[in-house]
Scaffold this active site. Structure first.
Site, PDB file in Angstrom:
ATOM      1  CG  HIS A  79     -28.472  12.433  15.695  1.00 53.51           C
ATOM      2  ND1 HIS A  79     -28.915  13.066  14.565  1.00 53.51           N
ATOM      3  CD2 HIS A  79     -27.236  11.946  15.378  1.00 53.51           C
ATOM      4  CE1 HIS A  79     -28.006  12.970  13.596  1.00 53.51           C
ATOM      5  NE2 HIS A  79     -26.972  12.299  14.075  1.00 53.51           N
ATOM      6  CG  ASN A 152     -27.022  13.127   9.012  1.00 51.42           C
ATOM      7  OD1 ASN A 152     -27.753  12.862   9.965  1.00 51.42           O
ATOM      8  ND2 ASN A 152     -25.705  13.061   9.081  1.00 51.42           N
ATOM      9  CG  HIS A 343     -28.528  -0.863  14.278  1.00 46.31           C
ATOM     10  ND1 HIS A 343     -27.433  -0.504  13.535  1.00 46.31           N
ATOM     11  CD2 HIS A 343     -28.150  -1.952  14.976  1.00 46.31           C
ATOM     12  CE1 HIS A 343     -26.445  -1.339  13.765  1.00 46.31           C
ATOM     13  NE2 HIS A 343     -26.848  -2.226  14.644  1.00 46.31           N
TER      14      HIS A 343
HETATM   15 FE1  HDD Z   1     -24.989   8.239  13.858  1.00 45.67          FE
HETATM   16  C1  HDD Z   1     -27.507   8.416  16.112  1.00 45.67           C
HETATM   17  C2  HDD Z   1     -27.037   9.562  11.443  1.00 45.67           C
HETATM   18  C3  HDD Z   1     -22.349   8.386  11.679  1.00 45.67           C
HETATM   19  C4  HDD Z   1     -23.092   6.596  16.077  1.00 45.67           C
HETATM   20  N1  HDD Z   1     -26.894   8.882  13.803  1.00 45.67           N
HETATM   21  C5  HDD Z   1     -27.773   8.875  14.833  1.00 45.67           C
HETATM   22  C6  HDD Z   1     -29.024   9.414  14.409  1.00 45.67           C
HETATM   23  C7  HDD Z   1     -28.886   9.739  13.098  1.00 45.67           C
HETATM   24  C8  HDD Z   1     -27.553   9.392  12.710  1.00 45.67           C
HETATM   25  C9  HDD Z   1     -29.939  10.351  12.200  1.00 45.67           C
HETATM   26  C10 HDD Z   1     -30.254   9.598  15.278  1.00 45.67           C
HETATM   27  C11 HDD Z   1     -31.107   8.367  15.278  1.00 45.67           C
HETATM   28  C12 HDD Z   1     -32.381   8.640  16.042  1.00 45.67           C
HETATM   29  O1  HDD Z   1     -33.168   9.488  15.581  1.00 45.67           O
HETATM   30  O2  HDD Z   1     -32.583   8.005  17.071  1.00 45.67           O
HETATM   31  N2  HDD Z   1     -24.726   8.914  11.966  1.00 45.67           N
HETATM   32  C13 HDD Z   1     -25.712   9.330  11.122  1.00 45.67           C
HETATM   33  C14 HDD Z   1     -25.162   9.500   9.797  1.00 45.67           C
HETATM   34  C15 HDD Z   1     -23.847   9.179   9.868  1.00 45.67           C
HETATM   35  C16 HDD Z   1     -23.581   8.802  11.235  1.00 45.67           C
HETATM   36  C17 HDD Z   1     -25.969   9.919   8.589  1.00 45.67           C
HETATM   37  C18 HDD Z   1     -22.809   9.167   8.800  1.00 45.67           C
HETATM   38  C19 HDD Z   1     -23.063   9.034   7.550  1.00 45.67           C
HETATM   39  N3  HDD Z   1     -23.068   7.644  13.886  1.00 45.67           N
HETATM   40  C20 HDD Z   1     -22.152   7.761  12.880  1.00 45.67           C
HETATM   41  C21 HDD Z   1     -20.932   7.088  13.250  1.00 45.67           C
HETATM   42  C22 HDD Z   1     -21.137   6.556  14.497  1.00 45.67           C
HETATM   43  C23 HDD Z   1     -22.484   6.929  14.877  1.00 45.67           C
HETATM   44  C24 HDD Z   1     -19.691   6.989  12.392  1.00 45.67           C
HETATM   45  C25 HDD Z   1     -20.226   5.747  15.366  1.00 45.67           C
HETATM   46  C26 HDD Z   1     -19.246   5.036  14.967  1.00 45.67           C
HETATM   47  N4  HDD Z   1     -25.237   7.679  15.790  1.00 45.67           N
HETATM   48  C27 HDD Z   1     -24.328   6.968  16.490  1.00 45.67           C
HETATM   49  C28 HDD Z   1     -24.827   6.548  17.859  1.00 45.67           C
HETATM   50  C29 HDD Z   1     -26.277   7.129  17.863  1.00 45.67           C
HETATM   51  C30 HDD Z   1     -26.362   7.819  16.514  1.00 45.67           C
HETATM   52  C31 HDD Z   1     -23.967   6.896  19.006  1.00 45.67           C
HETATM   53  C32 HDD Z   1     -26.713   7.964  19.042  1.00 45.67           C
HETATM   54  C33 HDD Z   1     -28.115   7.549  19.373  1.00 45.67           C
HETATM   55  C34 HDD Z   1     -28.330   6.359  18.601  1.00 45.67           C
HETATM   56  O3  HDD Z   1     -27.222   6.088  17.852  1.00 45.67           O
HETATM   57  O4  HDD Z   1     -29.305   5.665  18.617  1.00 45.67           O
HETATM   58  O5  HDD Z   1     -24.831   5.173  17.949  1.00 45.67           O
END
Ligand code: HDD
Length: 715
Positions: A79, A152, A343
């Protein structure tokens, strides 16, 4: 202790007031160093003589260069590319029966929000129109602390367990040896992984649909994806799924169009959101919830904890409970859009988690990622992340700490600080986790109830119109066509055949491959090394076979508005001004915008002798950046017949199934006999300034696209 900031007004501006403290403005100010020393020369470094070597002593140069060298922070691992806006959330009806969250109880509160939309796979500078899932993150600055709904634009996910997330992302990101392709899933590693992960099939149907190429961020649904819990004052729990329904409807573009938009304007979505808000067209979504009593947890043929499943709206209706309005662009991209830290674990009393193993893993990942991205455990102090609720605890120090806690106490319990800060009792707003009873073995296993991977993929596919099904087939043919390894393509055909035989056959034909009679069994899917073959994917018949809510074209809540749509007016010197005026006025009335395009910028003169300001020239404009086309009347318009750019413009609009209207001499500009076949998406009138034409054009545009044309084009 009662919260001293109990809501008494709507609070909608509270976050903006909070942000004011950190805003700066250089109007009428001297330029200074970071230490406040006024700068006399910002053009020359300090040198020994005018041609001499520069001097290390030059603290002004050193400070400027050092700061510049450190301007970048790591982009989000996923993202990375995002666009955001401020706004507020307003409740229609109290959810007190289900949740004690104050912002979902009290209708007089307007809760400030900051919303960030994103693509998933691409880097920060990648194109907006990649075929991808879109992130839909909402930070509610509630009076009881921040609540983040990090969702999402699709209601399901690729994988069932957080353990697979790094694998999924490594597979979709550019391949590690040559860092290609950027912001695209159409490559071997992604489809290699997917072809071995039958649990991803439902999500693959969504990602191959037009949901993955939205017309606008303002025209997407949003979903919390996981099942969460609402907890009420009596500590009773209900399961809940969150939905955002856009007031402008849910619309996509054509895939060929998406690729062309990426070339013409890779900031298409970002600019669209910015300009809509800047122009006072504030995007709105309604918040809907599906509520499932605790007792109904096991009543469905799928597991509520499985994030690859949705609850069809026909089984549990979506109850609309409030609306969100985005009404302010950020002041600074980095300070707000880039530094905002979402978060799923940021919850307030009244909202709790389910045991969805994907969600549980997320609860760890998000703080962890902010630590490396924002560089300090004090990221909650960054203005955009700061809560508007009072915040006190004994956490201290760390890089870039802003707060200056006074006194000598930073531990609990204490007597020297009078015991402060106090713990809050539950009826004083203290958070207490839902006391779910767990009696289980510690086990590293996937629940048997998670092993149906195909029935909802089928449900989704069967719920689409034939037009939408064709788009899914075309998308798969494109994506798998880019895959070089034949074995991966064949494996995918095997999986697709378990969703729909015709779909598999169609994609197989495009790939020049036969659909395997027996699909290959995935190795190590969903089990550990010692458990091979223990869990076979299976299919459980769903209680409904069709859900209109899953189709963008059949969706019962579809909106026919054309508000904020952009209509290209193809003009030239000698155009008829009345023709422009009539159509423009009608479009304005319907909320759409006319954009005058002509051979050059500046003004053109109409056949009546009136000066008409030009918005864009043919050199700059491209059909893919507009929703529909109008060719006005006027003798001069006939000069457009020989213009290559105009012919391209019209042809692209036609091929992307846009509505085209023309009147008077404008009709002759349409290459109707040679390239275009007259259909119900092409509206013409011999009259000039024809109000009836405007009315039917507006009505037609409400359908977004004349997709039926595709059948003719493909012949
Ligand atoms: Fe995630 C970012 C949505 C599964 C780990 N995620 C991130 C963002 C969105 C989502 C919208 C962007 C946030 C922003 O605008 O700053 N993610 C989802 C959805 C998931 C999902 C809807 C499943 C239903 N994500 C998911 C899993 C993991 C992560 C299973 C790790 C185990 N996601 C992350 C992250 C991020 C992230 C690496 C990258 C930047 C952030 O968190 O802030 O932690």
């Amino acid at each position: 202790m009662k919260n001293s900031k109990k809501p008494s007004q709507d609070h909608a501006d509270e976050k903006q007031r909070d942000l004011e403290f950190n805003k700066s403005n250089a109007d009428n100010q001297f330029m200074t160093t970071n230490q406040g020393v006024k700068i006399n020369d910002n053009n020359n470094s300090l040198k020994a003589g005018e041609r001499g070597p520069s001097l290390l002593e030059d603290f002004i140069l050193r400070e400027k260069i050092t700061h510049f060298d450190h301007e970048r922070i790591p982009e989000r691992i996923v993202h990375a590319r995002g666009s955001a806006a401020h706004g507020y959330f307003e409740l229609y009806e109290s959810m007190e029966k289900y949740t004690k969250a104050e912002f979902l109880n009290n209708k007089s509160i307007k809760t400030p929000v900051f919303v960030r939309f994103s693509t998933v796979a691409g880097s920060r500078g990648s194109t907006d129109l990649a075929r991808d899932v879109r992130g839909f993150s909402v930070k509610f600055y509630t009076q009881e602390g921040n609540y983040d709904l990090v969702g999402n634009n699709m209601p399901v996910f690729f994988i069932q367990d957080a353990m697979k997330f790094p694998d999924l992302i490594h597979a979709v990101k550019p391949e590690p040896h040559h860092e290609m392709p950027q912001a695209a899933s159409a490559h071997d590693t992604f489809w290699d992984f997917i072809s071995l992960m039958p649990e991803s099939m439902h999500m693959i149907m969504w990602v191959m649909s037009d949901r993955a190429i939205p017309r606008s961020l303002r025209m997407m649904e949003g979903f919390g994806v996981h099942t969460f819990r609402f907890i009420n004052k009596n500590n009773e729990s209900h399961f809940v799924k969150f939905h955002w329904k856009p007031k402008l409807g849910t619309h996509g573009v054509a895939w060929d169009e998406a690729q062309k938009i990426s070339g013409k304007n890779s900031d298409f979505h970002k600019q669209d959101l910015w300009e809509a808000i800047d122009g006072g067209n504030f995007p709105e979504w309604e918040l809907g919830v599906q509520i499932i009593p605790e007792a109904d947890e096991h009543k469905f043929e799928f597991d509520l904890l499985d994030p690859t499943k949705l609850i069809p709206e026909e089984l549990v209706p979506v109850q609309i409970i409030g609306k969100m309005v985005l009404n302010k662009n950020p002041d600074n991209f980095f300070a707000e859009t880039e530094q905002v830290a979402f978060h799923p674990g940021h919850v307030v009393p009244g909202i709790d988690f389910s045991n969805d193993p994907l969600l549980q893993g997320r609860l760890f990942s998000y703080t962890d990622t902010q630590l490396s991205r924002l560089g300090s455990p004090n990221f909650h102090e960054i203005p955009i992340n700061r809560t508007v609720a009072p915040m006190h605890n004994n956490q201290r120090d760390g890089h870039m700490r802003q707060e200056i806690p006074t006194g000598r106490v930073s531990y609990h319990p204490n007597s020297l600080g009078g015991g402060c800060p106090f713990q809050a009792k539950i009826d004083e707003g203290g958070f207490s986790s839902f006391n779910e009873r767990i009696d289980a073995h510690k086990i590293r296993e996937r629940s048997e109830s998670f092993s149906d991977h195909f029935s909802q993929a089928k449900l989704f596919y069967n719920s689409q119109t034939s037009i939408e099904q064709n788009h899914i087939g075309d998308a798969l043919s494109f994506e798998l066509g880019k895959v070089e390894t034949i074995a991966i393509r064949t494996r995918m055909l095997g999986l697709l055949s378990q969703i729909d035989k015709n779909l598999a056959a169609k994609v197989g034909k495009a790939l020049g491959l036969n659909v395997p009679a027996t699909p290959e069994k995935p190795i190590n899917h969903g089990v550990g090394a010692d458990d091979e073959g223990k869990q076979e994917p299976k299919e459980i018949k769903q209680s409904i076979e069709n859900s209109d809510a899953l189709s963008m074209l059949k969706n019962p809540t579809i909106s026919n508005t054309i508000a904020t749509r952009q209509v290209a007016f193809l003009c030239a010197e000698g155009v008829n001004a009345n023709s422009i005026k009539t159509m423009k006025a009608a479009l304005k009335e319907a909320g759409a915008k006319a954009v005058i395009i002509a051979p050059h910028l500046g003004t053109i003169v109409s056949e009546e002798g009136l000066e008409i300001p030009v918005d864009q020239s043919y050199l700059i404009a491209a059909s893919v950046l507009f929703d529909a086309v109008f060719i006005p009347a006027g003798k001069g318009i006939l000069t457009l017949k020989n213009k290559k750019e105009v012919a391209e413009f019209i042809k692209d609009s036609y091929h992307h199934c846009k509505f085209i209207a023309a009147e008077g001499q404008g009709v002759q500009v349409l290459p109707l006999k040679d390239d275009l076949h007259k259909d119900a998406g092409i509206l013409t009138s011999e009259k000039t300034g024809d109000k009836a034409l405007a009315t039917s054009f507006i009505k037609a545009m409400g359908r977004h696209r004349f997709w039926e044309r595709e059948a003719i084009i493909k012949q």
